[in-house]
Design an enzyme around this catalytic site. Sequence first.
Site, PDB file in Angstrom:
ATOM      1  N   ASP A  54     128.373  32.228  33.042  1.00 12.09           N
ATOM      2  CA  ASP A  54     127.819  32.839  31.828  1.00 12.09           C
ATOM      3  C   ASP A  54     126.789  33.907  32.174  1.00 12.09           C
ATOM      4  O   ASP A  54     126.787  35.000  31.594  1.00 12.09           O
ATOM      5  CB  ASP A  54     127.159  31.762  30.951  1.00 12.09           C
ATOM      6  CG  ASP A  54     128.172  30.925  30.198  1.00 12.09           C
ATOM      7  OD1 ASP A  54     129.308  31.398  30.003  1.00 12.09           O
ATOM      8  OD2 ASP A  54     127.827  29.789  29.808  1.00 12.09           O
ATOM      9  N   ASN A  82     129.476  25.985  33.335  1.00 15.15           N
ATOM     10  CA  ASN A  82     130.586  26.249  32.409  1.00 15.15           C
ATOM     11  C   ASN A  82     131.932  26.294  33.129  1.00 15.15           C
ATOM     12  O   ASN A  82     132.960  26.538  32.506  1.00 15.15           O
ATOM     13  CB  ASN A  82     130.363  27.564  31.670  1.00 15.15           C
ATOM     14  CG  ASN A  82     130.568  28.775  32.564  1.00 15.15           C
ATOM     15  OD1 ASN A  82     130.178  28.755  33.728  1.00 15.15           O
ATOM     16  ND2 ASN A  82     131.155  29.833  32.033  1.00 15.15           N
ATOM     17  N   LYS A 106     128.604  21.644  28.911  1.00 15.81           N
ATOM     18  CA  LYS A 106     128.005  22.307  30.070  1.00 15.81           C
ATOM     19  C   LYS A 106     126.905  21.471  30.707  1.00 15.81           C
ATOM     20  O   LYS A 106     126.739  21.485  31.934  1.00 15.81           O
ATOM     21  CB  LYS A 106     127.450  23.677  29.660  1.00 15.81           C
ATOM     22  CG  LYS A 106     128.505  24.660  29.187  1.00 15.81           C
ATOM     23  CD  LYS A 106     127.885  25.974  28.752  1.00 15.81           C
ATOM     24  CE  LYS A 106     128.912  26.932  28.185  1.00 15.81           C
ATOM     25  NZ  LYS A 106     128.324  28.224  27.759  1.00 15.81           N
ATOM     26  N   GLY A 131     130.089  39.636  21.909  1.00 11.26           N
ATOM     27  CA  GLY A 131     130.178  38.483  22.793  1.00 11.26           C
ATOM     28  C   GLY A 131     131.501  38.383  23.519  1.00 11.26           C
ATOM     29  O   GLY A 131     131.604  37.707  24.554  1.00 11.26           O
ATOM     30  N   SER A 178     139.457  31.929  25.157  1.00 10.29           N
ATOM     31  CA  SER A 178     139.641  31.789  26.605  1.00 10.29           C
ATOM     32  C   SER A 178     141.110  31.719  27.022  1.00 10.29           C
ATOM     33  O   SER A 178     141.491  32.326  28.031  1.00 10.29           O
ATOM     34  CB  SER A 178     138.880  30.568  27.125  1.00 10.29           C
ATOM     35  OG  SER A 178     137.489  30.773  27.056  1.00 10.29           O
ATOM     36  N   GLY A 201     116.954  32.627  19.701  1.00  7.74           N
ATOM     37  CA  GLY A 201     117.573  31.311  19.846  1.00  7.74           C
ATOM     38  C   GLY A 201     116.984  30.551  21.025  1.00  7.74           C
ATOM     39  O   GLY A 201     116.591  31.159  22.029  1.00  7.74           O
ATOM     40  N   TYR A 238     131.160  36.087  18.598  1.00  6.03           N
ATOM     41  CA  TYR A 238     132.265  37.032  18.406  1.00  6.03           C
ATOM     42  C   TYR A 238     133.188  36.622  17.261  1.00  6.03           C
ATOM     43  O   TYR A 238     134.135  37.344  16.950  1.00  6.03           O
ATOM     44  CB  TYR A 238     133.081  37.181  19.693  1.00  6.03           C
ATOM     45  CG  TYR A 238     133.648  35.894  20.240  1.00  6.03           C
ATOM     46  CD1 TYR A 238     134.850  35.371  19.766  1.00  6.03           C
ATOM     47  CD2 TYR A 238     132.979  35.200  21.241  1.00  6.03           C
ATOM     48  CE1 TYR A 238     135.378  34.196  20.264  1.00  6.03           C
ATOM     49  CE2 TYR A 238     133.496  34.017  21.753  1.00  6.03           C
ATOM     50  CZ  TYR A 238     134.688  33.516  21.268  1.00  6.03           C
ATOM     51  OH  TYR A 238     135.188  32.345  21.756  1.00  6.03           O
ATOM     52  N   SER A 281     138.601  29.131  20.377  1.00  4.08           N
ATOM     53  CA  SER A 281     138.364  29.747  21.684  1.00  4.08           C
ATOM     54  C   SER A 281     139.367  30.857  21.988  1.00  4.08           C
ATOM     55  O   SER A 281     140.563  30.710  21.743  1.00  4.08           O
ATOM     56  CB  SER A 281     138.423  28.681  22.784  1.00  4.08           C
ATOM     57  OG  SER A 281     138.274  29.277  24.056  1.00  4.08           O
ATOM     58  N   THR A 301     132.662  24.509  27.208  1.00  2.35           N
ATOM     59  CA  THR A 301     131.751  25.025  26.189  1.00  2.35           C
ATOM     60  C   THR A 301     130.702  23.949  25.914  1.00  2.35           C
ATOM     61  O   THR A 301     130.803  22.821  26.395  1.00  2.35           O
ATOM     62  CB  THR A 301     132.507  25.361  24.895  1.00  2.35           C
ATOM     63  OG1 THR A 301     133.096  24.164  24.373  1.00  2.35           O
ATOM     64  CG2 THR A 301     133.608  26.372  25.162  1.00  2.35           C
TER      65      THR A 301
END
Length: 413
Positions: A229, A214, A193, A364, A145, A252, A343, A143, A189
């Site tokens: 998101d 999220n 969620k 992303g 974040s 997807g 990403y 991550s 994540t």
Amino acid sequence: MSESSARQGDDETTDAAVEDGVSEASAEASIAELVERERELEAEEAAVAEAEDAAEREEPEDDEEPADEEPAAVDAAAPDDSATPDDSAEAGDPLEPAPLQAEKKPAKPAAKPAAKKASPAKPTAKKAPSRRLAVLGSPIGHSRSPELHRAAYDALGLDWAYEAVDVTEEALPGFIGGLGPEWRGLSLTMPLKKAVLPLLSETDRISDQAGGANTVLLDGDELRGFNTDVPGIVRALQAAGREQARYVHILGGGATAASALVAAADLGAERVDVHVRDLARSAWIEPLASDLGLRVRIRPFSQADRSLDVPDLVISTLPGGTTTEAVYTDSTRRRSMLFDVAYEPWPTPLARQWESVGGRVVSGLAMLAHQALLQVRIFVSGDPLQPLQDEDEVLAAMLEAVGIDEQGAPVEV
């Protein structure tokens, strides 16, 4: 000279003794007593001086020397100049010596104050952060974040701690239940969620639409859920120049595809093609599209570019590194913008296809940065619509932390 004039001019210590009838023997006894007292005083002063000298030898020398005191001038008692031998003889009494006074010694300088020894510096305890936050998931080591959030709180001048914690879906209730009052919020994540929804006191509209939250705000005894998101996707695309999109392809059929579908509606989409591997597991898409007022078609990957219509936007929600059967022509890749939520690793196989013909690609990381900015808003003010102080500078610090520019393109180092 008369007797009265002799008394007026004579010293008090001499004539007073004669007048009072003091004998020579008494005077000698008084002198002996004074001498003995003087010796005692000298002995005491010698003892005090020795003690002071010993203390000075033990104490460290100071730079500043105390000022020396002027020794007091002591004069032995003597007959007044006005009293002469003739005067004393005329009085008819022998001149007796004046009583001896103890000689005063010069005052010694005051003892130097003991210098305080410097105590060794104690190690300063690290101050605990005023707030704690974390991103949860499993696995979570990849991550980005923490980099984004720490950059934001540094820019805001907040001593908040943000970390990544590996938490599984089964362990989530216990983890949240054990959080103390210093905790302010959580980023989540997949698959957390969806798993967090039953634990929340309330959720925002977007969480209800997308079927997942999220972001969790710990607001006293309340657990408030948000979905950043969706607006994160919209803001990232707008920053890259895509203000609206009438026709959208989504690759997807997982949870992120739900957020992409809601984002497409927010961008003004009228129709959306969703390309999936398993049609049977994608039944949830049509009801959601209907609620959003979208015309939707669900197709396998192999039919991604069978239509002659060129989409304004292609959103890939596939995991990083995943190859797909979806094939787009060079013409489509030049005309359509690709937004790839992955990403890591970068570029993805699909991003390389777009870049090979000069197509526009948004990483992303751009979505991650913008959704994180909205999370910071929530954690700071409790409201995702309340801008931060100096928000442009905060966002710039976040983008720099993950190495992308305002349009989501990687910055060459």
